[in-house]
Design an enzyme around this catalytic site. Structure first.
Site, PDB file in Angstrom:
ATOM      1  N   GLU A 227      26.365  39.033 -12.736  1.00 14.33           N
ATOM      2  CA  GLU A 227      25.952  39.710 -13.964  1.00 14.33           C
ATOM      3  C   GLU A 227      26.470  39.033 -15.236  1.00 14.33           C
ATOM      4  O   GLU A 227      25.762  38.986 -16.230  1.00 14.33           O
ATOM      5  CB  GLU A 227      26.385  41.178 -13.938  1.00 14.33           C
ATOM      6  CG  GLU A 227      25.641  41.985 -12.885  1.00 14.33           C
ATOM      7  CD  GLU A 227      25.920  43.467 -12.983  1.00 14.33           C
ATOM      8  OE1 GLU A 227      25.588  44.076 -14.006  1.00 14.33           O
ATOM      9  OE2 GLU A 227      26.503  44.025 -12.030  1.00 14.33           O
ATOM     10  N   HIS A 243      34.787  35.625  12.675  1.00 11.70           N
ATOM     11  CA  HIS A 243      34.004  35.948  13.865  1.00 11.70           C
ATOM     12  C   HIS A 243      32.529  35.621  13.680  1.00 11.70           C
ATOM     13  O   HIS A 243      31.701  36.019  14.501  1.00 11.70           O
ATOM     14  CB  HIS A 243      34.229  37.418  14.238  1.00 11.70           C
ATOM     15  CG  HIS A 243      35.680  37.692  14.523  1.00 11.70           C
ATOM     16  ND1 HIS A 243      36.249  37.505  15.766  1.00 11.70           N
ATOM     17  CD2 HIS A 243      36.697  38.053  13.695  1.00 11.70           C
ATOM     18  CE1 HIS A 243      37.547  37.775  15.692  1.00 11.70           C
ATOM     19  NE2 HIS A 243      37.840  38.103  14.445  1.00 11.70           N
ATOM     20  N   LYS A 336      14.555  48.758 -13.645  1.00 10.12           N
ATOM     21  CA  LYS A 336      14.723  50.193 -13.955  1.00 10.12           C
ATOM     22  C   LYS A 336      13.539  50.698 -14.784  1.00 10.12           C
ATOM     23  O   LYS A 336      13.017  51.780 -14.540  1.00 10.12           O
ATOM     24  CB  LYS A 336      16.033  50.415 -14.734  1.00 10.12           C
ATOM     25  CG  LYS A 336      17.287  50.358 -13.869  1.00 10.12           C
ATOM     26  CD  LYS A 336      18.528  50.747 -14.665  1.00 10.12           C
ATOM     27  CE  LYS A 336      19.761  50.749 -13.780  1.00 10.12           C
ATOM     28  NZ  LYS A 336      21.001  51.062 -14.457  1.00 10.12           N
TER      29      LYS A 336
END
Ligand code: PA5
Length: 342
Positions: A227, A243, A336
């Site tokens: 951002e 892993h 948005k």
């Protein structure tokens, strides 16, 4: 490097970062004054998105070893199936208008959950007042990601008041001291945040947290790079990365050469984790440069915040090196807006 004089948003983000210690002090005062009400509960779900959820993430990880009830974070429109009238839902939205958080808030109400909201205003504040729900109001005017103090300390103090976590006064005082110190240091001319930003300017940052809540801090670094510096970045945490991701480094070298690794360590890292990090470093440093930073502070909370502050300033300097506006988030705003239009 881009200078504040050439872009008012650069000066604005510097002000937000310089103001972080004062924000955290104010957030602690707000949390101490706030009355969340009485709640008999069996679990807690914090719900929010993006800059409003990161404080919840940090809190979940920080209290994992001491909370007397399970504490989870939700980032979806719907809450998990177990949420019922014995659940405390903490709904957090800096703007008070985030679609997913408002949907989760409605979901919490529909299920009869006990609710407390945290916001600057907007629909969430309005609907909380109409529903008679305790709402902790925090000051507006910041980018949500720059308001981490407001999305962390009032929630921590709410859990303390409910008796879910032990008294936090000493840990909070230590954290505030480190936040003040680190902010003064990284705002200065020569410092590690600037140095790291310079080293990452032309690389894709890959942030590895040592363990526990340091993994959340690694995610915070990644999000702040996204951002503030407008760059792609990735994160992971020990021991899990040993892993799977560890193996990824053994493939084609040319696919790793533009990466820049940062290992986030703390003085609280257990010896097995330290050993894992040393071994991992020796496996990967031939493929990409590896930088290491170690948190400061006595208490774990202070150590976490010392790394948060370093990452916040590093992402600002990275924005300046890359000549990006550290405030604007047009891509978030556009999505948005499009969704609000239907
Ligand atoms: O950094 C941002 O602006 C976003 O990540 C927002 O925090 C996110 O979109 C949610 O908005 P709010 O924090 O207002 O609920």
């Amino acid at each position: 490097m881009q200078q504040p004089a050439t872009n008012p948003n650069v000066a604005a983000m510097i002000e937000m970062l310089r103001g972080f210690p004062a924000q955290c002090e104010a957030a602690v005062a707000i949390g101490r004054d706030f009355d969340p009400g009485r709640h008999e509960i069996t679990n807690i779900v914090m719900t929010g998105l993006g800059g409003s959820a990161i404080g919840a993430d940090l809190l979940r990880a920080y209290v994992a070893s001491s909370a007397t009830v399970p504490v989870q974070v939700n980032r979806d429109y719907e809450l998990p199936a177990f949420v019922n009238e014995r659940t405390l839902v903490l709904a957090i939205s800096y703007s008070g208008n985030t679609e997913e958080t408002l949907a989760a808030w409605q979901d919490a109400r529909a299920r009869g959950a006990q609710i407390v909201t945290f916001t600057t205003g907007g629909t969430l504040a309005r609907e909380s007042a109409a529903a008679g729900v305790s709402c902790c109001r925090v000051p507006g005017g910041l980018q949500p990601r720059a308001a981490l103090g407001f999305s962390f300390f009032p929630l921590l103090l709410t859990l303390e008041k409910l008796g879910v976590v032990p008294p936090q006064a000493t840990a909070i005082e230590d954290a505030l001291r480190i936040i003040r110190q680190a902010t003064a240091h990284y705002a200065s001319e020569e410092n590690l945040a600037r140095d790291l930003a310079q080293r990452l300017e032309h690389r894709v940052p890959l942030i590895y947290g040592s363990w526990n809540a340091v993994g959340v801090v690694a995610y915070r670094w990644k999000s702040q790079i996204n951002e503030n510096a407008k760059g792609i970045a990735f994160w992971n945490t020990f021991p899990e990365l040993n892993h799977n991701e560890t193996v990824g480094w053994s493939g084609r070298a040319e696919l790793c050469r533009d990466l820049g690794v940062v290992l986030l360590r703390t003085p609280s890292d257990p010896p097995r984790i330290r050993r894992r990090m040393d071994l991992t470093r020796s496996q990967i440093e031939a493929q990409a440069p590896v930088n290491e930073v170690t948190a400061e502070g006595a208490a774990f909370l202070a150590q976490l915040f010392s790394l948060v502050v370093l990452g916040d300033w590093m992402s600002l300097y990275l924005a300046l090196y890359r000549e990006q506006d550290p405030v604007a988030v047009y891509a978030i705003d556009a999505i948005k807006k499009a969704l609000a239009e239907g």
